[in-house]
Enzyme design. Sequence first.
Site, PDB file in Angstrom:
ATOM      1  N   LYS A   1       1.124  -1.558  -0.188  1.00 17.16           N
ATOM      2  CA  LYS A   1       0.454  -0.132  -0.184  1.00 17.16           C
ATOM      3  C   LYS A   1       0.886   0.790  -0.175  1.00 17.16           C
ATOM      4  O   LYS A   1       2.046   0.930   0.218  1.00 17.16           O
ATOM      5  CB  LYS A   1      -0.950   0.434   1.335  1.00 17.16           C
ATOM      6  CG  LYS A   1      -0.168  -0.049   1.804  1.00 17.16           C
ATOM      7  CD  LYS A   1       0.237   1.044   3.109  1.00 17.16           C
ATOM      8  CE  LYS A   1       1.171   1.369   4.016  1.00 17.16           C
ATOM      9  NZ  LYS A   1       1.744   2.113   4.550  1.00 17.16           N
TER      10      LYS A   1
ATOM     11  N   ASP B   1      -1.513  -1.775  10.426  1.00 23.69           N
ATOM     12  CA  ASP B   1      -1.949  -1.916   8.565  1.00 23.69           C
ATOM     13  C   ASP B   1      -2.801  -3.295   8.635  1.00 23.69           C
ATOM     14  O   ASP B   1      -2.466  -3.836   7.305  1.00 23.69           O
ATOM     15  CB  ASP B   1      -0.450  -1.790   8.312  1.00 23.69           C
ATOM     16  CG  ASP B   1       0.328  -0.307   8.497  1.00 23.69           C
ATOM     17  OD1 ASP B   1      -0.908   0.598   9.178  1.00 23.69           O
ATOM     18  OD2 ASP B   1       1.628   0.259   8.191  1.00 23.69           O
TER      19      ASP B   1
HETATM   20  O1  C5P Z   1       1.832  -1.809  14.397  1.00 21.77           O
HETATM   21  P1  C5P Z   1       3.057  -1.761  14.269  1.00 21.77           P
HETATM   22  O2  C5P Z   1       3.772  -2.529  14.903  1.00 21.77           O
HETATM   23  O3  C5P Z   1       2.690  -2.420  12.255  1.00 21.77           O
HETATM   24  O4  C5P Z   1       3.743  -0.632  14.037  1.00 21.77           O
HETATM   25  C1  C5P Z   1       4.940  -0.459  13.788  1.00 21.77           C
HETATM   26  C2  C5P Z   1       5.383   1.035  14.967  1.00 21.77           C
HETATM   27  O5  C5P Z   1       4.901   1.761  14.426  1.00 21.77           O
HETATM   28  C3  C5P Z   1       4.609   1.459  16.186  1.00 21.77           C
HETATM   29  O6  C5P Z   1       5.757   0.383  17.967  1.00 21.77           O
HETATM   30  C4  C5P Z   1       4.551   2.382  16.760  1.00 21.77           C
HETATM   31  O7  C5P Z   1       6.419   2.559  16.854  1.00 21.77           O
HETATM   32  C5  C5P Z   1       4.720   2.990  15.627  1.00 21.77           C
HETATM   33  N1  C5P Z   1       3.211   3.537  15.218  1.00 21.77           N
HETATM   34  C6  C5P Z   1       2.953   4.646  15.659  1.00 21.77           C
HETATM   35  N2  C5P Z   1       1.296   4.632  15.746  1.00 21.77           N
HETATM   36  C7  C5P Z   1       0.501   4.435  14.625  1.00 21.77           C
HETATM   37  C8  C5P Z   1       0.834   3.628  14.230  1.00 21.77           C
HETATM   38  C9  C5P Z   1       2.007   2.892  14.154  1.00 21.77           C
HETATM   39  O8  C5P Z   1       3.569   4.908  15.782  1.00 21.77           O
HETATM   40  N3  C5P Z   1      -0.399   4.487  14.962  1.00 21.77           N
END
Ligand code: C5P
Length: 305
Positions: A8, A142
């Site tokens: 994406k 995501d």
């Molecule tokens: O949820 P995911 O593991 O894909 O997110 C990776 C990192 O991105 C999280 O550990 C965080 O540091 C950051 N993140 C964030 N706020 C979001 C999505 C992701 O701070 N809404």
Amino acid sequence: MTVRAPGKLNLQLSVGPQQADGYHPLATVFQAVDLFETVTASAREDDQYVLEMTMLPTVKADPGAVPLDETNLVMRAARAVATKYGITDGVNLRIVKGVPVAGGMAGGSADAAAALLACAEAWDVGATRDELDELAAGLGADVPFALHGHTAVGLGRGDELSPAMTHGEFHWVFATQGHGLSTPAVYAEFDRQVAAGERVARAPRLSDAVMSALMAGDPRALGSALVNDLQGPALALAPHLKRTMALARDAEALGVMISGSGPTVAALARSRQHALAIAAHISAVGDSDAVLTVSGPAPGAMVIS
Ligand code: C5P
């Protein structure tokens, strides 16, 4: 059971101040593109989980950039399905990577989404769409979007999705880098800039300009409406990307941005033909590791065999 799920880009990525849980509130618009991860799952007689991976030639990542142990999102997705439905059998898992690694295109999230569906089918657990959504949200912000695909608005952490109305197809150029940027590191730079008073983080709101450009199917309007609050932080960590962005502008891209947390540079073209011309210009002069032309929206996770 083989499932593919799309990468994406974010047409809007507006980021609010960090919350107590460490995450940031988002107002984002995702668009899935026709660059896919494929995950094959086959049930085993024993209780072993075996994961292997191959990369398509356009994915120029360091070998070892993707750990094949229990931390891999495909392993975690398989375990999540097994736990929820009480499956004790093992599984053979195979990833074919078509989305750049750590490129800001959610390739790992696409793997997780594909693995959820592939394991649910291979073990024949009879999962509903809502159950898969819930497992997806537990694996990463995501992942639910990679299940759904097309174009969607994401609120909350980016995982509260609703479909966005779009018209027609949009043509993109992605200039990718072999060395990825870590999403947490880019968010940490965002936080540093906010703390230093270099940027203001407000409660994020959906962009009317992006939504109406999508509804009208108007690439010119979309090109000037693109927003990404992580672009500044990503460019602070990888300033050389500005050169690639300038090359895309030279080739008259309608809009140029960093995709998600980077380092992929995304350029919006007038047409498929124009995308090829932008890609040729970037490839001839630039220092990107791969330059791809893609289009969106693309469908979400689906069984292909
Ligand atoms: O949820 P995911 O593991 O894909 O997110 C990776 C990192 O991105 C999280 O550990 C965080 O540091 C950051 N993140 C964030 N706020 C979001 C999505 C992701 O701070 N809404």
